[in-house]
Motif scaffolding. Sequence first.
Motif, PDB file in Angstrom:
ATOM      1  N   GLU A 148     174.070 118.630  65.282  1.00  0.00           N
ATOM      2  CA  GLU A 148     172.699 118.317  65.672  1.00  0.00           C
ATOM      3  C   GLU A 148     172.587 117.608  67.013  1.00  0.00           C
ATOM      4  N   ALA A 149     173.539 116.739  67.308  1.00  0.00           N
ATOM      5  CA  ALA A 149     173.400 115.872  68.487  1.00  0.00           C
ATOM      6  C   ALA A 149     174.580 115.937  69.441  1.00  0.00           C
ATOM      7  N   GLY A 150     175.570 116.777  69.159  1.00  0.00           N
ATOM      8  CA  GLY A 150     176.706 116.891  70.049  1.00  0.00           C
ATOM      9  C   GLY A 150     177.647 115.700  70.024  1.00  0.00           C
ATOM     10  N   ILE A 151     177.616 114.919  68.954  1.00  0.00           N
ATOM     11  CA  ILE A 151     178.472 113.738  68.834  1.00  0.00           C
ATOM     12  C   ILE A 151     179.858 114.173  68.364  1.00  0.00           C
ATOM     13  N   VAL A 152     180.869 113.868  69.144  1.00  0.00           N
ATOM     14  CA  VAL A 152     182.235 114.260  68.806  1.00  0.00           C
ATOM     15  C   VAL A 152     182.749 113.378  67.667  1.00  0.00           C
ATOM     16  N   PRO A 153     183.100 113.962  66.522  1.00  0.00           N
ATOM     17  CA  PRO A 153     183.537 113.140  65.379  1.00  0.00           C
ATOM     18  C   PRO A 153     184.667 112.178  65.707  1.00  0.00           C
ATOM     19  N   ALA A 154     185.620 112.625  66.518  1.00  0.00           N
ATOM     20  CA  ALA A 154     186.761 111.765  66.828  1.00  0.00           C
ATOM     21  C   ALA A 154     186.368 110.540  67.641  1.00  0.00           C
ATOM     22  N   SER A 155     185.178 110.553  68.265  1.00  0.00           N
ATOM     23  CA  SER A 155     184.744 109.412  69.068  1.00  0.00           C
ATOM     24  C   SER A 155     184.081 108.328  68.237  1.00  0.00           C
ATOM     25  N   VAL A 156     183.853 108.604  66.962  1.00  0.00           N
ATOM     26  CA  VAL A 156     183.136 107.678  66.086  1.00  0.00           C
ATOM     27  C   VAL A 156     184.119 106.913  65.212  1.00  0.00           C
ATOM     28  N   ASP A 157     184.000 105.612  65.206  1.00  0.00           N
ATOM     29  CA  ASP A 157     184.789 104.765  64.306  1.00  0.00           C
ATOM     30  C   ASP A 157     183.922 104.475  63.081  1.00  0.00           C
ATOM     31  N   VAL A 158     184.246 105.081  61.964  1.00  0.00           N
ATOM     32  CA  VAL A 158     183.466 104.888  60.739  1.00  0.00           C
ATOM     33  C   VAL A 158     183.871 103.572  60.093  1.00  0.00           C
ATOM     34  N   LEU A 159     182.871 102.708  59.854  1.00  0.00           N
ATOM     35  CA  LEU A 159     183.130 101.373  59.330  1.00  0.00           C
ATOM     36  C   LEU A 159     182.822 101.236  57.851  1.00  0.00           C
ATOM     37  N   GLY A 160     182.189 102.236  57.277  1.00  0.00           N
ATOM     38  CA  GLY A 160     181.863 102.178  55.860  1.00  0.00           C
ATOM     39  C   GLY A 160     180.563 102.883  55.586  1.00  0.00           C
ATOM     40  N   GLN A 161     180.071 102.739  54.372  1.00  0.00           N
ATOM     41  CA  GLN A 161     178.826 103.397  54.008  1.00  0.00           C
ATOM     42  C   GLN A 161     178.006 102.524  53.074  1.00  0.00           C
ATOM     43  N   LEU A 162     176.694 102.630  53.224  1.00  0.00           N
ATOM     44  CA  LEU A 162     175.778 101.887  52.360  1.00  0.00           C
ATOM     45  C   LEU A 162     175.642 102.599  51.018  1.00  0.00           C
ATOM     46  N   GLU A 163     174.989 101.934  50.086  1.00  0.00           N
ATOM     47  CA  GLU A 163     174.796 102.530  48.769  1.00  0.00           C
ATOM     48  C   GLU A 163     173.939 103.793  48.885  1.00  0.00           C
ATOM     49  N   PRO A 164     174.291 104.850  48.147  1.00  0.00           N
ATOM     50  CA  PRO A 164     173.482 106.073  48.198  1.00  0.00           C
ATOM     51  C   PRO A 164     172.091 105.843  47.645  1.00  0.00           C
ATOM     52  N   LEU A 165     171.126 106.571  48.179  1.00  0.00           N
ATOM     53  CA  LEU A 165     169.728 106.412  47.804  1.00  0.00           C
ATOM     54  C   LEU A 165     169.160 107.755  47.365  1.00  0.00           C
ATOM     55  N   TYR A 166     168.434 107.740  46.275  1.00  0.00           N
ATOM     56  CA  TYR A 166     167.832 108.965  45.760  1.00  0.00           C
ATOM     57  C   TYR A 166     166.475 109.196  46.415  1.00  0.00           C
ATOM     58  N   ILE A 167     166.252 110.426  46.888  1.00  0.00           N
ATOM     59  CA  ILE A 167     164.994 110.791  47.533  1.00  0.00           C
ATOM     60  C   ILE A 167     164.244 111.736  46.602  1.00  0.00           C
ATOM     61  N   PRO A 168     163.199 111.257  45.929  1.00  0.00           N
ATOM     62  CA  PRO A 168     162.535 112.078  44.904  1.00  0.00           C
ATOM     63  C   PRO A 168     161.943 113.374  45.433  1.00  0.00           C
ATOM     64  N   VAL A 169     161.374 113.337  46.654  1.00  0.00           N
ATOM     65  CA  VAL A 169     160.687 114.516  47.168  1.00  0.00           C
ATOM     66  C   VAL A 169     161.623 115.711  47.263  1.00  0.00           C
ATOM     67  N   SER A 170     162.845 115.462  47.722  1.00  0.00           N
ATOM     68  CA  SER A 170     163.790 116.559  47.930  1.00  0.00           C
ATOM     69  C   SER A 170     164.954 116.559  46.952  1.00  0.00           C
ATOM     70  N   ARG A 171     165.026 115.523  46.107  1.00  0.00           N
ATOM     71  CA  ARG A 171     166.085 115.413  45.103  1.00  0.00           C
ATOM     72  C   ARG A 171     167.470 115.359  45.732  1.00  0.00           C
ATOM     73  N   PHE A 172     167.561 114.661  46.835  1.00  0.00           N
ATOM     74  CA  PHE A 172     168.845 114.422  47.472  1.00  0.00           C
ATOM     75  C   PHE A 172     169.290 112.992  47.206  1.00  0.00           C
ATOM     76  N   GLN A 173     170.590 112.828  47.024  1.00  0.00           N
ATOM     77  CA  GLN A 173     171.215 111.518  46.959  1.00  0.00           C
ATOM     78  C   GLN A 173     171.859 111.299  48.320  1.00  0.00           C
ATOM     79  N   VAL A 174     171.256 110.413  49.134  1.00  0.00           N
ATOM     80  CA  VAL A 174     171.630 110.291  50.538  1.00  0.00           C
ATOM     81  C   VAL A 174     172.489 109.049  50.765  1.00  0.00           C
ATOM     82  N   THR A 175     173.634 109.230  51.391  1.00  0.00           N
ATOM     83  CA  THR A 175     174.537 108.133  51.721  1.00  0.00           C
ATOM     84  C   THR A 175     174.475 107.829  53.211  1.00  0.00           C
ATOM     85  N   PRO A 176     173.996 106.647  53.604  1.00  0.00           N
ATOM     86  CA  PRO A 176     174.036 106.256  55.020  1.00  0.00           C
ATOM     87  C   PRO A 176     175.445 105.808  55.409  1.00  0.00           C
ATOM     88  N   VAL A 177     176.013 106.442  56.428  1.00  0.00           N
ATOM     89  CA  VAL A 177     177.351 106.118  56.925  1.00  0.00           C
ATOM     90  C   VAL A 177     177.191 105.302  58.207  1.00  0.00           C
TER      91      VAL A 177
END
Length: 266
Positions: free
Chosen positions: A149-178
């Motif tokens: 979507e944004a041209g962000i190179v995965p190898a350039s990102v240092d992943v520090l963790g993820q927040l608790e997943p959140l349920y979205i009723p409208v679309s029925r997705f369980q979304v995890t913020p990284v």
Amino acid sequence: MSDFLDGLSGSGRHAADGALPTAGDEAVPPRPEDPERADDPELRDQLTRLAAAKGSPLWLRRAKARGDAVVRDAAVLMLFGRGGAPRTDAGRAALPHLEEKGVADVDIVLLQRASTLRLHPGQVAFPGGGRDPEDDSMVAAALREAEEEAGIVPASVDVLGQLEPLYIPVSRFQVTPVVGYWAVPGVVSVMDEAESYSVYRVAIADLVAPANRGSFSRPDLAITTPAFDVGVLKVWGFTAGILDFALDELGWALDWDRKAAIDIDY
């Protein structure tokens, strides 16, 4: 981008400020490598604490999937870096507050969906989408979507963790913020104009400025959420809720008027 964002992010304004005329995306030159700042342990530590935070926005935490609901996993990337400057007067006025915390030039990547999309055109979101079969984790899903979507190179990102997943009723997705840290930010740009209109590195100063904050209500969804007007984008719903939670957890937020209304088309 996955449909899990539909109805939950918010509409933005097409803006000329910092936007490329071809697709409305914003090219931000990479910051030259600086051995003394590249690792940035202070910012890394703050973001690591955010990634370890427990809880979530109250209005999202109340949503629960029914036992018979078909729930699909999704992930979004909250990518923080340095180098962003505020675009609004209110954001510039907030700089002394952030300078005290050592984060005056911190920004985060947000994108705006294409206005030609059939469903919910112009919405604002973090890069992200549904987890595909080839994604071996939620982190992998978030990084893949951010690159697509944004041209962000995965190898350039240092992943520090993820927040608790959140349920979205409208679309029925369980979304995890990284939560990601971009030691040397690169260029962000629209990769598919049929999906996204613009990609921005939004200054935290514009997000914390009280004059840029308020609330937005959707009577048809029976929800009221935090909202942001940062000049080039207006954000509400899931994305604004996560931003509000993160700014509070990081200790960067300023007091703002929750009764102030931000007008957003949807």
